[in-house]
Scaffold this motif. Structure first.
Motif, mmCIF file in Angstrom:
data_model
loop_
_atom_site.group_PDB
_atom_site.id
_atom_site.type_symbol
_atom_site.label_atom_id
_atom_site.label_comp_id
_atom_site.label_asym_id
_atom_site.label_seq_id
_atom_site.Cartn_x
_atom_site.Cartn_y
_atom_site.Cartn_z
ATOM 1 N N UNK A 155 31.782 -22.925 -43.757
ATOM 2 C CA UNK A 155 30.570 -22.165 -43.323
ATOM 3 C C UNK A 155 30.197 -20.853 -43.801
ATOM 4 N N UNK A 156 29.172 -20.588 -44.391
ATOM 5 C CA UNK A 156 28.551 -19.067 -44.531
ATOM 6 C C UNK A 156 28.442 -18.580 -43.385
ATOM 7 N N UNK A 157 28.933 -17.461 -43.408
ATOM 8 C CA UNK A 157 28.521 -16.515 -42.052
ATOM 9 C C UNK A 157 28.064 -15.164 -42.448
ATOM 10 N N UNK A 158 27.472 -14.270 -41.458
ATOM 11 C CA UNK A 158 27.285 -12.876 -41.619
ATOM 12 C C UNK A 158 27.753 -12.254 -40.401
ATOM 13 N N UNK A 159 28.142 -10.926 -40.349
ATOM 14 C CA UNK A 159 28.385 -10.128 -39.387
ATOM 15 C C UNK A 159 27.120 -9.438 -38.833
ATOM 16 N N UNK A 160 27.010 -8.609 -37.702
ATOM 17 C CA UNK A 160 25.991 -7.909 -37.155
ATOM 18 C C UNK A 160 25.368 -7.087 -37.820
ATOM 19 N N UNK A 161 26.008 -6.490 -38.824
ATOM 20 C CA UNK A 161 25.287 -5.413 -39.609
ATOM 21 C C UNK A 161 24.852 -5.903 -40.986
ATOM 22 N N UNK A 162 24.942 -7.065 -41.219
ATOM 23 C CA UNK A 162 24.335 -7.534 -42.450
ATOM 24 C C UNK A 162 23.222 -7.268 -42.647
ATOM 25 N N UNK A 163 22.411 -6.521 -43.639
ATOM 26 C CA UNK A 163 21.035 -6.520 -43.886
ATOM 27 C C UNK A 163 20.135 -7.662 -43.882
ATOM 28 N N UNK A 164 18.816 -7.393 -43.615
ATOM 29 C CA UNK A 164 17.921 -8.667 -43.952
ATOM 30 C C UNK A 164 18.068 -9.307 -45.152
ATOM 31 N N UNK A 185 20.990 -11.254 -45.812
ATOM 32 C CA UNK A 185 20.957 -12.686 -45.165
ATOM 33 C C UNK A 185 20.173 -13.836 -45.773
ATOM 34 N N UNK A 186 18.858 -13.424 -46.376
ATOM 35 C CA UNK A 186 17.841 -13.990 -47.363
ATOM 36 C C UNK A 186 18.803 -14.527 -48.556
ATOM 37 N N UNK A 187 19.384 -13.491 -49.004
ATOM 38 C CA UNK A 187 20.079 -14.016 -50.329
ATOM 39 C C UNK A 187 21.175 -14.923 -50.154
ATOM 40 N N UNK A 188 21.930 -14.765 -49.013
ATOM 41 C CA UNK A 188 23.080 -15.601 -48.691
ATOM 42 C C UNK A 188 22.428 -17.158 -48.201
ATOM 43 N N UNK A 189 21.232 -17.066 -47.649
ATOM 44 C CA UNK A 189 20.915 -18.568 -47.458
ATOM 45 C C UNK A 189 20.275 -19.149 -48.776
ATOM 46 N N UNK A 190 19.607 -18.459 -49.626
ATOM 47 C CA UNK A 190 19.094 -18.926 -50.804
ATOM 48 C C UNK A 190 20.269 -19.418 -51.608
ATOM 49 N N UNK A 191 21.306 -18.468 -51.783
ATOM 50 C CA UNK A 191 22.529 -18.871 -52.510
ATOM 51 C C UNK A 191 23.376 -20.141 -52.204
ATOM 52 N N UNK A 192 23.511 -20.147 -50.844
ATOM 53 C CA UNK A 192 24.127 -21.220 -50.058
ATOM 54 C C UNK A 192 23.433 -22.375 -50.033
ATOM 55 N N UNK A 193 22.150 -22.483 -50.043
ATOM 56 C CA UNK A 193 21.414 -23.778 -49.512
ATOM 57 C C UNK A 193 21.505 -24.198 -48.323
ATOM 58 N N UNK A 194 21.444 -23.172 -47.362
ATOM 59 C CA UNK A 194 21.527 -23.282 -46.169
ATOM 60 C C UNK A 194 20.037 -22.755 -45.504
ATOM 61 N N UNK A 205 20.549 -21.903 -42.036
ATOM 62 C CA UNK A 205 20.716 -20.999 -40.894
ATOM 63 C C UNK A 205 22.125 -20.406 -41.218
ATOM 64 N N UNK A 206 22.520 -19.171 -40.602
ATOM 65 C CA UNK A 206 23.872 -18.576 -40.881
ATOM 66 C C UNK A 206 24.138 -18.285 -39.430
ATOM 67 N N UNK A 207 25.558 -18.565 -38.960
ATOM 68 C CA UNK A 207 25.998 -17.899 -37.740
ATOM 69 C C UNK A 207 26.509 -16.485 -37.937
ATOM 70 N N UNK A 266 24.480 -27.106 -34.866
ATOM 71 C CA UNK A 266 25.158 -26.499 -33.784
ATOM 72 C C UNK A 266 26.430 -25.861 -34.511
ATOM 73 N N UNK A 267 26.817 -24.497 -34.470
ATOM 74 C CA UNK A 267 27.879 -24.117 -34.804
ATOM 75 C C UNK A 267 28.958 -24.724 -33.682
#
Length: 234
Positions: free
Chosen positions: A14-23, A26-35, A37-39, A121-122
């Protein structure tokens, strides 16, 4: 009889981010991982919230519009404006997150998604730490079970172990997840229970019930009057 659970179909990478991850990250990770949503997790891996594509699109949706608070602003409009102004995961996420346990049945997970209007659902452990994620598509995997495996469960678990029905009393065939039960039992209640339990076997799409019975113990009055018994003789 074992029912398939979220742990049987969930994705554990599961690809995740923390509270301080910049907008933008977040967009880049979703695009790269082809998901879609991110928990969002804390330092201990506990799920704090979820960022979906819908959360991110508010920034696009409100481009060029004033973001100042308006009098009598609706709740949805206010939430959209807040997320449009957000620049880090903490302010982008939807919280608290709706989650499931590894032992949650697929039926329960599907009902939760429908009730909450969400697509995934996480999955967490007893301490709320992320161990996987399950999507609507994952829940459909149960219907990819091989027909032979489904038949085995119906025969060994439902008929033999639970109901004590011999193999020569009821024959079981499975084609494309559709189970056909055929044969004859002594009581109507046994026939109905067999059909009901068969429908609960993981992977069963539908059931064709051709099981007949000798005595109607569900409605014996009608049976004794000949309405359920062609001869009218018990």
């Amino acid at each position: 009889m074992r029912t398939w659970q979220v742990g049987d179909v969930m994705t554990t990478d599961v690809a995740t981010v923390d509270e301080s991850t910049p907008y933008r990250k977040v967009v880049d990770m979703m695009t790269t991982r082809h998901v879609s949503a991110l928990p969002v997790v804390d330092d201990f891996g506990r799920v704090l919230g979820v960022i979906s594509e819908a959360d991110l699109l508010h920034k696009v949706e409100l481009i060029g519009q004033p973001h100042e608070r308006r009098f009598f602003e609706g709740r949805r409009r206010h939430a959209a404006r807040v997320k449009a102004d957000a620049n880090v995961a903490r302010d982008l996420m939807t919280a608290p997150a709706v989650t499931a346990m590894e032992s949650t049945t697929l039926v329960e997970a599907a009902k939760t998604m429908d009730r909450e209007g969400i697509k995934r659902l996480p999955v967490t452990d007893d301490l709320g730490r992320l161990i996987g994620i399950v999507s609507r598509g994952d829940l459909l995997k149960v219907h990819l079970r091989h027909d032979d495996d489904i038949r085995h469960d119906v025969v060994t678990e439902v008929l033999r172990r639970i109901l004590g029905i011999s193999d020569d009393a009821v024959t079981v065939t499975v084609v494309g997840g559709v189970v056909t039960l055929a044969g004859r039992l002594d009581r109507r209640s046994s026939a109905e229970i067999a059909a009901q339990l068969t429908l609960q076997v993981s992977g069963v799409v539908d059931i064709i019930d051709k099981v007949e019975f000798d005595f109607d113990d569900v409605d014996p009055v009608l049976y004794s009057r000949g309405l359920g018994n062609p001869t009218g003789i018990l």
